[in-house]
Enzyme design. Structure first.
Site, PDB file in Angstrom:
ATOM      1  CG  ASP A   1      -1.938   2.165   6.536  1.00 15.63           C
ATOM      2  OD1 ASP A   1      -2.217   1.876   5.360  1.00 15.63           O
ATOM      3  OD2 ASP A   1      -2.310   3.217   7.086  1.00 15.63           O
TER       4      ASP A   1
ATOM      5  CG  ASP B   1      -1.737   1.214   1.391  1.00 20.15           C
ATOM      6  OD1 ASP B   1      -2.422   1.585   0.417  1.00 20.15           O
ATOM      7  OD2 ASP B   1      -1.681   1.833   2.465  1.00 20.15           O
TER       8      ASP B   1
ATOM      9  CG  ASP C   1      -1.565   7.773   0.405  1.00 20.30           C
ATOM     10  OD1 ASP C   1      -1.551   9.000   0.462  1.00 20.30           O
ATOM     11  OD2 ASP C   1      -1.568   7.135  -0.671  1.00 20.30           O
TER      12      ASP C   1
END
Length: 256
Positions: free
Chosen positions: A195, A33, A35
């Site tokens: 995250d 991922d 961001d």
């Protein structure tokens, strides 16, 4: 955990960092991922949000208030900001403010954004071990490529796939499966690093093991319980960890 600015692709201890698309890497695939996982983009996202808020007379929000929502997209950030201000947000104003947000963000996409600590060494360590690296983000592909280009990171990834690259986005498995296919990898030898629960759900739906970064924007209890492994720093993300996770018995694909 504070972030650091990246440096250009360069020679590092033990091996030479080569762009993944040129390295001929044929090992396991590590899909990241963007961001809140690789790059702390919250400062530039918060600046774009506050620019939009100032246009309608709303006070700016501090970074620590924006950060938990920074990985959920412009509209989610705008809705939360208006909610905190106890102000109604019509569909028309949301559309206009989204255009404002994205225009400002594209023009200021890498002013303060930076890799999380240890990120550059981690990427080069995985590349040196022959792993394939890819990005699978719910940012649009154009913005993801622009960010990584401006940060000098794009060459390290064989594929950069965004929310609009395929017919669906994370947690839909088509996004992650398509990313792995573009890398030339195999589902049975790939891992997702993220995250949020969105990343972990995408991995589960695809039958992949997952690594949750606990320093990210939204590593909530659902993500923690669903992830195969969790790490507190990028120093722990090693080729040995990847090999040990892929050596486990094959997993069944789970529906979201």
């Amino acid at each position: 955990m504070s972030a650091v600015r990246p440096i250009p692709l360069q020679t590092f201890a033990g091996a030479r960092a080569v762009p993944a698309c040129q390295s001929g890497n044929s090992g396991p695939t590590v899909v990241f991922d963007l961001d809140g996982t690789l790059v702390d983009t919250a400062p530039d996202l918060a600046a774009s949000l506050n620019n939009c808020l100032s246009r309608v007379g709303l006070p700016p929000l501090p970074l620590d208030v924006v950060r938990p929502h920074a990985g959920h997209g412009a509209q989610a950030m705008l809705r939360e900001a208006y909610r905190l201000a106890a102000r109604a947000l019509s569909a028309e104003e949301l559309a206009e403010q989204t255009r404002c947000f994205l225009a400002h963000y594209e023009a200021h996409i890498a002013v303060e954004s930076a890799l999380f600590p240890g990120g550059l060494a981690m990427l080069d360590r995985l590349l040196a071990a022959g792993l394939r690296l890819a990005i699978c983000t719910n940012k649009t592909e154009h913005l993801a490529r622009r960010l990584l280009d401006e940060m000098g990171l794009a060459a390290r990834f064989t594929a950069i796939c965004g929310a609009d690259t395929f017919s669906a986005r994370k947690p839909d498995p088509v996004h992650l499966l398509g990313t792995i296919e573009r890398v030339g990898g195999e589902v049975g030898s790939a891992i997702m690093v993220g995250d949020t629960d969105t990343d972990i759900q995408a991995a589960r739906a695809t039958g992949l093991p997952s690594i949750l970064v606990l320093f990210g924007y939204d590593p909530g209890p659902t993500a923690r319980s669903g992830a195969t492994r969790s790490i507190e720093r990028f120093a722990d993300l090693t080729p040995e960890l990847i090999d040990s996770m892929l050596a486990k018995p094959a997993r069944q694909v789970k529906a979201i």
